[in-house]
Design an enzyme around this catalytic site. Sequence first.
Site, short mmCIF file in Angstrom:
data_model
loop_
_atom_site.label_atom_id
_atom_site.label_comp_id
_atom_site.label_asym_id
_atom_site.label_seq_id
_atom_site.Cartn_x
_atom_site.Cartn_y
_atom_site.Cartn_z
N LYS A 203 16.31 35.08 8.26
CA LYS A 203 14.91 35.44 8.52
C LYS A 203 14.88 36.77 9.24
O LYS A 203 15.56 36.96 10.25
CB LYS A 203 14.29 34.34 9.39
C1 R5P Z 1 10.16 33.24 17.34
O1 R5P Z 1 11.19 33.43 17.89
C2 R5P Z 1 10.00 32.14 16.44
O2 R5P Z 1 11.27 31.85 15.91
C3 R5P Z 1 9.02 32.26 15.31
O3 R5P Z 1 9.39 31.31 14.37
C4 R5P Z 1 8.96 33.58 14.64
O4 R5P Z 1 8.69 34.58 15.56
C5 R5P Z 1 7.93 33.60 13.49
O5 R5P Z 1 6.69 33.46 13.96
P1 R5P Z 1 5.63 34.66 13.87
O6 R5P Z 1 5.27 34.77 12.43
O7 R5P Z 1 4.50 34.20 14.72
O8 R5P Z 1 6.30 35.88 14.38
#
Ligand code: R5P
Length: 300
Positions: A203
């Site tokens: 990711k």
């Molecule tokens: C953050 O560390 C988390 O792992 C979230 O899953 C990630 O940031 C994704 O969330 P967002 O789309 O709100 O950034």
Amino acid sequence: MADLEDVKDTRNFHVGVPERREPFFLKGSGALDWGMQHRLAHIFDPASGRTVMLAIDHGYFQGPTAGLERVDVDIVPLLPWANALMLTRGILRANIPPSFGRGVVLRASGGPSILKELSNEQLAVDVEDAVRLDVSAMAVQVFVGGEFETQSIHNLTRLVDAGIRAGIPTLGVTAVGKNMTRDARYFRLACRICAELGAHFVKTYYVPEGFETVTASCPVPIVMAGGKKLPELEALAMAHRAVSEGAAGVDMGRNIFQSEAPAAMIRAVGAVVHQLMKPEQAHDLYQTLRHEKRDVRVAV
Ligand code: R5P
């Protein structure tokens, strides 16, 4: 035991018909064991080859985040449109119905809160508990260039080893420290390190310049992280660019659950990711859906 009377002769051997073999649909995943592939097929839709993951794990370091104050009220109604949920075991056990039949990606690292150095994470879940929860993958944050870079990479490799023993894939999450440059060169480095060290998918954040080089140089699927809340059209456009430039989907949090109409937004994101719907058209879809009474944040 089957009744042994009147057993029919076997005859449909299809002699001469070559064995049917379907290559597994995900990049870099063809050599994985059946259980690993089966779990990945719960996260990625085999029809499109892509996923809409809904990230709601923010509380593991920042507590009750806006939009996640009540997961049972605000998030559970979104589940029909998520291919997978990314979350902690605490929220999974407390709030998610066990009848949820799609992918569960379990946040497996943690330690510091927003009050401390975030890269100082350790593994925070035993793989035995991940097996008990029947999760589809485990996620670990990797802080390439961060203060605790080596420790976070060691977390990844230990989780990969434990996951392989149990047949559970690992998601490597590239974290960005406060003073780090967010460009394609950095994300190529971070994503490739995750994949080389065994992450089954990665990711990472979208960058407007050179994102296709990040996906091309990563031998396993990349899902795009959402990041801070943007206007809906901008978020849909970013998702469209990411999948057009090689991402195997998105893992979005705030851009869905902080939207004024989260159910409409996740459905619009799904149209972009799975059908490659153009952002403007997806935004029209969002506008139409948000006025339907079914959206969880729209008063009925
Ligand atoms: C953050 O560390 C988390 O792992 C979230 O899953 C990630 O940031 C994704 O969330 P967002 O789309 O709100 O950034």
